[in-house]
Enzyme design. Structure first.
Site, PDB file in Angstrom:
ATOM      1  N   ASP A  34       0.817  -1.222   0.000  1.00  8.38           N
ATOM      2  CA  ASP A  34       0.000   0.000   0.000  1.00  8.38           C
ATOM      3  C   ASP A  34       0.849   1.269   0.000  1.00  8.38           C
ATOM      4  O   ASP A  34       0.455   2.286   0.567  1.00  8.38           O
ATOM      5  CB  ASP A  34      -0.955   0.004   1.219  1.00  8.38           C
ATOM      6  CG  ASP A  34      -1.656  -1.330   1.382  1.00  8.38           C
ATOM      7  OD1 ASP A  34      -2.224  -1.797   0.391  1.00  8.38           O
ATOM      8  OD2 ASP A  34      -1.595  -1.914   2.473  1.00  8.38           O
ATOM      9  N   HIS A  62      -5.337  -1.648  -5.914  1.00 10.14           N
ATOM     10  CA  HIS A  62      -4.915  -0.274  -6.180  1.00 10.14           C
ATOM     11  C   HIS A  62      -6.069   0.436  -6.869  1.00 10.14           C
ATOM     12  O   HIS A  62      -6.893  -0.185  -7.526  1.00 10.14           O
ATOM     13  CB  HIS A  62      -3.654  -0.227  -7.034  1.00 10.14           C
ATOM     14  CG  HIS A  62      -3.653  -1.199  -8.148  1.00 10.14           C
ATOM     15  ND1 HIS A  62      -2.837  -2.301  -8.183  1.00 10.14           N
ATOM     16  CD2 HIS A  62      -4.402  -1.262  -9.248  1.00 10.14           C
ATOM     17  CE1 HIS A  62      -3.086  -2.982  -9.264  1.00 10.14           C
ATOM     18  NE2 HIS A  62      -4.021  -2.378  -9.938  1.00 10.14           N
TER      19      HIS A  62
HETATM   20  P1  IMP Z   1      -2.608 -13.035   1.653  1.00 15.97           P
HETATM   21  O1  IMP Z   1      -1.735 -12.474   0.590  1.00 15.97           O
HETATM   22  O2  IMP Z   1      -4.079 -12.751   1.426  1.00 15.97           O
HETATM   23  O3  IMP Z   1      -2.348 -14.481   1.930  1.00 15.97           O
HETATM   24  O4  IMP Z   1      -2.274 -12.272   3.033  1.00 15.97           O
HETATM   25  C1  IMP Z   1      -1.028 -12.429   3.705  1.00 15.97           C
HETATM   26  C2  IMP Z   1      -0.605 -11.137   4.375  1.00 15.97           C
HETATM   27  O5  IMP Z   1      -0.213 -10.201   3.377  1.00 15.97           O
HETATM   28  C3  IMP Z   1      -1.719 -10.448   5.178  1.00 15.97           C
HETATM   29  O6  IMP Z   1      -1.120  -9.800   6.284  1.00 15.97           O
HETATM   30  C4  IMP Z   1      -2.255  -9.413   4.203  1.00 15.97           C
HETATM   31  O7  IMP Z   1      -2.866  -8.338   4.878  1.00 15.97           O
HETATM   32  C5  IMP Z   1      -0.969  -9.002   3.524  1.00 15.97           C
HETATM   33  N1  IMP Z   1      -1.176  -8.484   2.165  1.00 15.97           N
HETATM   34  C6  IMP Z   1      -1.349  -9.188   1.043  1.00 15.97           C
HETATM   35  N2  IMP Z   1      -1.444  -8.372  -0.018  1.00 15.97           N
HETATM   36  C7  IMP Z   1      -1.294  -7.126   0.438  1.00 15.97           C
HETATM   37  C8  IMP Z   1      -1.269  -5.835  -0.198  1.00 15.97           C
HETATM   38  O8  IMP Z   1      -1.374  -5.692  -1.417  1.00 15.97           O
HETATM   39  N3  IMP Z   1      -1.081  -4.771   0.639  1.00 15.97           N
HETATM   40  C9  IMP Z   1      -0.923  -4.916   1.990  1.00 15.97           C
HETATM   41  N4  IMP Z   1      -0.933  -6.097   2.603  1.00 15.97           N
HETATM   42  C10 IMP Z   1      -1.121  -7.186   1.848  1.00 15.97           C
END
Ligand code: IMP
Length: 458
Positions: A34, A62
Site C-alpha cells: 500500500d 490499487h
Molecule cells: P494473503 O496475501 O491474502 O495471503 O495475506 C497475507 C498477508 O499479506 C496479510 O497480512 C495481508 O494483509 C498481507 N497483504 C497481502 N497483499 C497485500 C497488499 O497488497 N497490501 C498490503 N498487505 C497485503
C-alpha cells in the site's frame, strides 16, 4: 501515433535481439504494501509498451483514476489504461477468473472497453476451494492460539492466495489457465480433486460449513469451462510474448504486487504473502531474466503501515499512529481494514533497497506528515542489549527488537501545492535528504497528494 502491433503468435521471433533490445523497469513496494505503487505506475506507464504483473493475485489492490473516475483494481495491472500499453498477467500470478471478469465488466460499464490484455497460459487459477481453505485456516489458527479471534492468524485477505500457491507446489491438484481451455481433461481432474478438497475442508472445519460452501464438481467445471472461453482470446505464452517485445526494442514495466516485507522468502515470515513480491520474483513470475532490468524504482511511504498480523517495530498504537491513519486515509483497498501505522523504519528500508537493487526511490504521502511538530525515524534496532542495523526477516526474531528512534524537526505547512524540492519547507526538505542519505540511492519522485500533478520529480 499508435505503436506497431505486437505479434502474439507462437512464431514470433525469439532469442536475444542484438541491435535495439528493450529493457525492463520494475516498480516495487519497499515496505508492507500500500505504498502508492498505483500512482507511480500511472505516472510512468505511458512510456512503456506493456505493464506486467508477475506475482500475487486479487490480494493486491490499487485504485486508478481514468477520465476523472476512480476504479478499484486487484488483478488488472494499473497503468494498462494508457493508449498503446498492453496489460500482461504473467505466469507467477494466481488468477481468480471471476474477480478478473468483475473488473473487466466494471470497466466496460464505465465505457472502457479497449483493454489490450494478455494472460499467461501458465498462471495458476484460484478456485472456490482455495478461498474456502484460506478462510477455514485463518479461523482455525485464531482459535488454536488464544481464542481471541486474531492471535495466531496471519490476517490474510482470504482471497485464496496461499492455498493456490500451495497447490502450485503440490502440482497434481493445481489448475492452470491453459487447463481451462481443455474441457474434457478439466472435467476429469475437477471430479478427482474436488472429493479430496471436500475431505480436507471437513477436517479443517468439522462444522462442515466450509465444505458445504463449495459448488458441486459438475457445476464448478461448467463455470470454469465458460471462464476459459471468455479468457481464450487473451491467453498466450506470455514468456515468449515479453521476450519478443524486448527484442523488438520495446520497454516493459514490471508491476510488483504486495511488497518486499511480505515476500515469502525475504519478508517477515510467516506473516507474509505466498509469492516473491520483491524484484526477485520477476524472473520466475514472467520468464524474463534479471539482466533485462535496467531500473528498479522502490516505492515507499514517508512512514510505515501494515495490514494483518506480524511484527512491526515502529508501530505507533497511539495518537501519532491514529493521526497518520486519518490524514493518510489508511484503510485497505481490498478489505477495508484499518491499517496499522507507525514511523519510518530505516533498517527495513535499507534491507529492501539492498534486496531489490533499487536504483531510485519514489517517496509517497509526504504530505501526510505535515502538522507534526516532530517526526521520528528508526535508525537501528536494539536486540538483547546490543545495537544492530540488520533487518530480521523472521517474525519471532523481529518481534523482539526495540526501535532506536531519532527525532527530526517536523513542519507545519501543508505541502500538497509544492512542485519542487526547493518549494518544500526546510524541515520537509531535510527529511527527504535524510532518507536519501540513509537509503544510499536518490529520491527521484516525491508525492505530495493523490493527483498526478501533486508530484515532485528529480
Ligand atoms: P494473503 O496475501 O491474502 O495471503 O495475506 C497475507 C498477508 O499479506 C496479510 O497480512 C495481508 O494483509 C498481507 N497483504 C497481502 N497483499 C497485500 C497488499 O497488497 N497490501 C498490503 N498487505 C497485503
Amino acid at each position: 501515433m499508435a505503436p506497431p502491433a505486437i505479434d502474439r503468435s507462437t512464431n514470433a521471433s525469439v532469442g536475444r535481439g542484438p541491435n535495439f533490445p528493450g529493457s525492463g523497469t520494475a516498480v516495487v513496494g519497499l515496505q508492507w504494501g500500500d505504498e502508492g505503487k498505483g500512482k507511480v505506475i500511472d505516472l510512468l506507464a505511458g512510456s512503456f509498451r506493456a505493464v506486467v504483473r508477475y506475482n500475487g493475485g486479487a490480494n493486491a489492490g490499487h485504485s486508478v483514476v481514468i477520465d476523472g473516475k476512480r476504479h478499484a483494481l486487484h488483478l488488472i495491472p494499473s497503468g494498462a489504461f494508457h493508449q498503446g500499453v498492453m496489460a500482461v498477467i504473467g505466469n507467477g500470478v494466481v488468477l481468480d477468473p471471476d474477480m478478473l471478469f468483475v473488473e473487466l465488466d466494471r470497466l466496460a460499464d464505465a465505457g472502457i472497453r479497449s483493454l489490450d490484455l494478455a494472460v499467461s497460459d501458465r498462471a495458476h487459477v484460484v478456485l472456490p476451494w482455495h478461498k474456502a481453505e484460506d478462510a477455514a485456516r485463518e479461523i482455525a489458527l485464531a482459535a488454536i492460539t488464544d481464542g481471541s479471534g486474531s492471535g495466531g492468524s496471519i490476517g490474510t485477505t482470504r482471497r485464496g492466495i496461499g492455498p493456490a500457491y500451495a497447490d502450485k507446489a503440490h502440482r497434481a491438484e493445481a489448475i492452470r489457465v491453459g487447463d481451462l481451455l481443455r474441457p474434457a481433461s478439466l472435467r476429469t481432474k475437477i471430479a478427482h480433486v474436488s472429493a479430496r478438497k471436500e475431505a480436507m475442508l471437513r477436517a479443517l472445519d468439522p462444522s462442515g460449513a466450509a465444505a458445504a460452501s463449495l459448488p458441486a464438481a459438475a457445476k464448478m467445471t461448467d463455470d470454469l469451462i465458460r471462464s476459459g472461453e471468455r479468457l481464450r482470446p487473451f491467453v498466450t505464452d506470455t514468456m515468449y510474448l515479453l521476450h519478443h517485445m524486448l527484442n523488438q526494442g520495446h520497454n516493459l514495466l514490471f508491476e510488483g504486487a504486495n511488497a518486499t516485507l511480505l515476500d515469502v522468502d525475504h519478508g517477515t515470515f510467516p506473516f507474509v504473502t505466498s509469492s516473491n513480491c520483491s524484484v526477485l520474483g520477476i524472473s520466475t513470475g514472467t520468464g524474463v531474466p534479471g539482466e533485462r532490468l535496467s531500473r528498479v524504482i522502490g516505492v515507499m511511504k514517508a512512514y510505515c503501515t501494515r495490514v494483518g498480523g506480524g511484527p512491526f517495530p515502529t508501530e505507533q498504537d497511539n495518537d501519532a499512529g491514529n493521526r497518520i491513519r486519518e490524514r493518510g486515509r489508511e484503510y485497505g483497498t481490498t478489505t477495508g481494514r484499518p491499517r496499522r501505522c507507525g514511523w519510518l523504519d530505516l533498517v527495513a528500508l535499507r534491507y529492501a533497497v539492498m534486496l531489490n537493487g533499487v536504483t531510485g526511490i519514489a517517496l509517497m504521502l509526504l504530505d501526510v506528515l505535515s502538522g507534526f511538530e516532530e517526526v521520528k525515524v528508526c535508525k537501528a534496532y536494539r536486540l538483547q542489549g546490543k545495537t544492530t542495523d540488520r533487518f530480521l526477516p523472521d517474525a519471532e526474531a523481529l518481534a523482539e527488537v526495540e526501535p532506536i528512534f531519532e527525532t527530526l524537526e517536523g513542519w507545519e505547512a501543508e505541502i500538497s501545492g509544492c512542485r519542487s524540492r526547493d518549494a518544500l519547507p526546510a524541515a520537509a526538505r531535510a527529511y527527504v535528504d535524510f532518507i536519501e542519505q540513509a537509503a544510499g540511492v536518490p529520491v527521484d519522485i516525491v508525492s505530495v497528494g493523490p493527483d498526478r500533478e501533486q508530484t515532485i520529480r528529480g
